[in-house]
Design a protein around this motif. Structure first.
Motif, short mmCIF file in Angstrom:
data_model
loop_
_atom_site.label_atom_id
_atom_site.label_comp_id
_atom_site.label_asym_id
_atom_site.label_seq_id
_atom_site.Cartn_x
_atom_site.Cartn_y
_atom_site.Cartn_z
N LYS A 1 0.84 -1.20 0.00
CA LYS A 1 0.00 0.00 0.00
C LYS A 1 0.87 1.25 0.00
O LYS A 1 0.59 2.22 -0.72
CB LYS A 1 -0.90 -0.01 1.24
CG LYS A 1 -2.09 0.94 1.14
CD LYS A 1 -3.06 0.48 0.09
CE LYS A 1 -4.28 1.37 0.02
NZ LYS A 1 -5.22 0.96 -1.04
N ALA A 2 1.94 1.23 0.79
CA ALA A 2 2.85 2.38 0.82
C ALA A 2 3.49 2.61 -0.54
O ALA A 2 3.67 3.76 -0.98
CB ALA A 2 3.92 2.16 1.89
N SER A 3 3.84 1.53 -1.24
CA SER A 3 4.45 1.67 -2.57
C SER A 3 3.45 2.22 -3.58
O SER A 3 3.84 2.95 -4.51
CB SER A 3 4.99 0.31 -3.05
OG SER A 3 3.95 -0.61 -3.28
N GLU A 4 2.17 1.91 -3.41
CA GLU A 4 1.14 2.48 -4.29
C GLU A 4 1.04 3.99 -4.08
O GLU A 4 0.88 4.75 -5.05
CB GLU A 4 -0.20 1.81 -4.02
CG GLU A 4 -0.26 0.35 -4.45
CD GLU A 4 -1.55 -0.34 -4.03
OE1 GLU A 4 -2.31 0.29 -3.25
OE2 GLU A 4 -1.78 -1.48 -4.45
N GLU B 1 3.52 5.81 -3.15
CA GLU B 1 4.74 6.36 -3.74
C GLU B 1 4.55 6.63 -5.24
O GLU B 1 5.05 7.63 -5.77
CB GLU B 1 5.92 5.41 -3.52
CG GLU B 1 6.44 5.36 -2.10
CD GLU B 1 7.20 6.61 -1.72
OE1 GLU B 1 7.71 7.29 -2.63
OE2 GLU B 1 7.26 6.92 -0.52
N VAL B 2 3.83 5.73 -5.92
CA VAL B 2 3.55 5.93 -7.34
C VAL B 2 2.69 7.19 -7.54
O VAL B 2 2.97 8.02 -8.41
CB VAL B 2 2.85 4.70 -7.94
CG1 VAL B 2 2.42 4.97 -9.38
CG2 VAL B 2 3.78 3.49 -7.90
N LYS B 3 1.65 7.33 -6.74
CA LYS B 3 0.77 8.50 -6.85
C LYS B 3 1.53 9.78 -6.52
O LYS B 3 1.32 10.83 -7.16
CB LYS B 3 -0.41 8.33 -5.90
CG LYS B 3 -1.34 7.19 -6.29
CD LYS B 3 -2.49 7.04 -5.31
CE LYS B 3 -3.40 5.88 -5.71
NZ LYS B 3 -4.52 5.70 -4.76
N LYS B 4 2.43 9.67 -5.55
CA LYS B 4 3.25 10.83 -5.20
C LYS B 4 4.14 11.24 -6.37
O LYS B 4 4.32 12.43 -6.66
CB LYS B 4 4.10 10.49 -3.97
CG LYS B 4 5.08 11.57 -3.56
CD LYS B 4 5.92 11.09 -2.40
CE LYS B 4 7.03 12.08 -2.05
NZ LYS B 4 7.89 11.58 -0.95
N ALA B 5 4.69 10.26 -7.07
CA ALA B 5 5.54 10.55 -8.23
C ALA B 5 4.75 11.21 -9.34
O ALA B 5 5.22 12.16 -9.99
CB ALA B 5 6.21 9.27 -8.72
N LYS C 1 9.13 3.89 -9.22
CA LYS C 1 8.12 3.59 -8.20
C LYS C 1 7.14 2.51 -8.66
O LYS C 1 6.69 1.68 -7.86
CB LYS C 1 7.36 4.86 -7.83
CG LYS C 1 8.24 5.96 -7.23
CD LYS C 1 8.97 5.46 -6.00
CE LYS C 1 9.85 6.54 -5.39
NZ LYS C 1 10.60 6.04 -4.20
N LYS C 2 6.81 2.50 -9.94
CA LYS C 2 5.91 1.46 -10.47
C LYS C 2 6.56 0.09 -10.38
O LYS C 2 5.92 -0.89 -9.98
CB LYS C 2 5.54 1.77 -11.93
CG LYS C 2 4.38 2.74 -12.08
CD LYS C 2 3.99 2.84 -13.55
CE LYS C 2 2.71 3.63 -13.73
NZ LYS C 2 2.29 3.69 -15.15
N SER C 3 7.82 0.00 -10.76
CA SER C 3 8.52 -1.29 -10.69
C SER C 3 8.63 -1.77 -9.25
O SER C 3 8.46 -2.95 -8.96
CB SER C 3 9.90 -1.17 -11.33
OG SER C 3 9.81 -0.88 -12.71
N GLN C 4 8.91 -0.85 -8.35
CA GLN C 4 8.98 -1.22 -6.93
C GLN C 4 7.63 -1.70 -6.42
O GLN C 4 7.56 -2.67 -5.65
CB GLN C 4 9.48 -0.03 -6.11
CG GLN C 4 10.94 0.30 -6.35
CD GLN C 4 11.38 1.54 -5.58
OE1 GLN C 4 10.57 2.33 -5.12
NE2 GLN C 4 12.69 1.70 -5.44
N LYS C 5 6.58 -1.04 -6.85
CA LYS C 5 5.23 -1.45 -6.42
C LYS C 5 4.92 -2.86 -6.88
O LYS C 5 4.44 -3.69 -6.09
CB LYS C 5 4.19 -0.48 -6.99
CG LYS C 5 2.76 -0.81 -6.53
CD LYS C 5 1.72 -0.07 -7.35
CE LYS C 5 1.59 -0.69 -8.73
NZ LYS C 5 0.47 -0.13 -9.52
N GLU C 6 5.21 -3.17 -8.14
CA GLU C 6 4.97 -4.53 -8.64
C GLU C 6 5.86 -5.54 -7.93
O GLU C 6 5.45 -6.68 -7.69
CB GLU C 6 5.20 -4.58 -10.15
CG GLU C 6 4.19 -3.78 -10.96
CD GLU C 6 2.76 -4.21 -10.67
OE1 GLU C 6 2.50 -5.43 -10.64
OE2 GLU C 6 1.91 -3.33 -10.45
N GLY C 7 7.07 -5.12 -7.59
CA GLY C 7 7.95 -6.00 -6.84
C GLY C 7 7.37 -6.34 -5.47
O GLY C 7 7.42 -7.50 -5.03
#
Length: 427
Positions: free
Chosen positions: A43-46, A48-52, A120-126
């Motif tokens: 959820k935090a990584s998601e 991060e994507v929105k923040k980017a 951030k997207k790659s990290q989220k999928e990871g």
């Protein structure tokens, strides 16, 4: 290439055990703190994507200040060529306010924002695959714990049977001793055997309680009591370990996770490079102040296009680029390490299964031999052609054979659970 085929057993010994185990797994997946932490990380990584993505949006700011100056510049002007006294007035007020409303939006960032979003997207999928890996780990752990509990439960029953046999033999010896058919030594041997069987039962019960508590903790079901029993009758099917390794390298969530983190690191290198690119922006502003005495409340609107060209920032960007490249190499090494670990896990599980199958056959044969030996020893003792020691040894041999069979079957089921985890899915 020579392919080694492993004979394996079906995972679920009975429908009852399958239902009981599935219920434990479902409870564990709902209540596991590790899974909850992984979900929070995702959820935090998601966010991060929105923040980017938010870096593409304009920045709107409002600022207000109130200033009190100790002195202000003034201008002195002669009047009528000096005929009148000079006139002096201040260019600024000593006390004044300033307020500004501005909007600034990026026009060109050298793909800085785009690369940040890609990272951030790659990290989220990871982290999504990390969550899957944690779930698989929890399932594997619950399965191992469950079969450990069934093993411990079966060992308790074996210990009870051993104690029962020891007591039965003691009663026979006691009857013979009372009739002065056998010496006191036989009676003492029988008593010692009963005491040893009682100690083994206590140990088995203690082991069972510890195993059960571990299962309860790992599954989150603190009221669980096993109703199923381990199935010593097994069926087999064949798997190719090399094919399983190939499948694991494609499907294992841990490998997918590291691959995505590697992609994020590669994007991180691009992000570091973009720090050397110029940036362009558009700024719209509205300002208001009473700083100027002759103008009252003075307001102004402005539109500006700016370009920022990085020239020197203490070599920070250079070292950030070096760091990002090292991070990429580190994760690439981590990926190779994980692949080797996965291969080792698959091969080890297959080897353990193969070994367990061979041991199961040998253990089953020893159980049948031990049963026959005990029957023969009892008959010989009753006919007064055998000794009490023979019966006691036969009881011990049967107990050991049954325990070995239970342990190796449980080890097989645990190895199969480990193989499913190593492969990354059901077999």
């Amino acid at each position: 290439m020579r392919l080694a085929l492993i004979v394996t057993l079906t995972l679920m010994p009975t429908l009852g055990i399958a239902g009981e185990l599935q219920s434990l797994i479902e409870t564990a997946l709902k209540s596991s703190p590790q899974i909850e932490q992984a979900k929070r990380q995702l959820k935090a990584s998601e966010y991060e994507v929105k923040k980017a993505f938010g870096n593409y949006l304009p920045e709107v700011k409002f600022s207000y200040s109130y200033t009190d100056l100790s002195d202000t510049p003034s201008y002195t002007m002669e009047v009528l060529g000096g005929a009148l006294p000079p006139t002096s007035f201040s260019l600024f007020k000593r006390k004044f306010y300033q307020e500004e409303l501005s909007l600034q939006t990026p026009l060109f960032t050298g793909e800085r924002i785009l690369n940040l979003i890609r990272v951030k997207k790659s990290q989220k999928e990871g982290y999504r695959f990390y969550l899957e890996e944690v779930k698989n780990l929890i399932v594997e752990r619950v399965k191992e714990d469950y079969y450990e509990v069934l093993k411990a439960k079966a060992l308790v029953e074996t210990a009870k049977e051993s104690l029962k046999s020891a007591k039965e033999h003691y009663r026979v010896v006691k009857a013979f001793f009372d009739e002065e058919i056998v010496p006191r030594r036989d009676l003492l041997e029988a008593e010692v055997k009963v005491s040893e069987a009682e100690e083994r039962l206590k140990e088995a019960i203690g082991y069972y309680r510890v195993a059960l508590e571990k299962l309860r903790v790992d599954s989150g079901d603190f009221d669980f009591e096993p109703k199923g029993e381990i199935n010593l009758e097994v069926e087999g099917r064949r798997f190719n370990p090399e094919e399983l390794v190939e499948r694991a390298l494609k499907e294992r969530a841990a490998i997918k996770q590291v691959k995505l983190f590697l992609r994020a690191a590669e994007r991180g290198v691009d992000l570091a490079k973009s720090q050397f690119m110029p940036q362009a922006f558009l700024k719209l502003s509205y300002s208001k102040t009473d700083q100027y005495p002759l103008n009252g409340n003075f307001s102004n609107k402005s539109t500006s296009v700016g370009i920022s060209v990085p020239i020197f920032e203490g070599s920070k960007r250079f070292w950030e680029l070096k760091r990002s490249r090292e991070e990429k190499l580190k994760i690439k090494g981590k990926l190779e390490e994980v692949k080797r670990q996965v291969r080792l896990q698959v091969v080890s599980a297959c080897t353990n299964i193969d070994t367990a199958l061979k041991r199961i056959e040998a253990a089953r044969k020893r159980v049948e031999e031990a049963k026959e030996l005990l029957r023969d020893s009892k008959e010989r003792y009753k006919e007064h052609v055998g000794t009490s020691t023979e019966v006691i040894d036969a009881i011990a041999y049967l107990t050991c054979a049954k325990s070995s069979l239970v342990k190796v079957v449980a080890d097989y089921y645990k190895a199969l659970a480990q193989l499913e985890y190593a492969v990354g899915g059901k077999l």
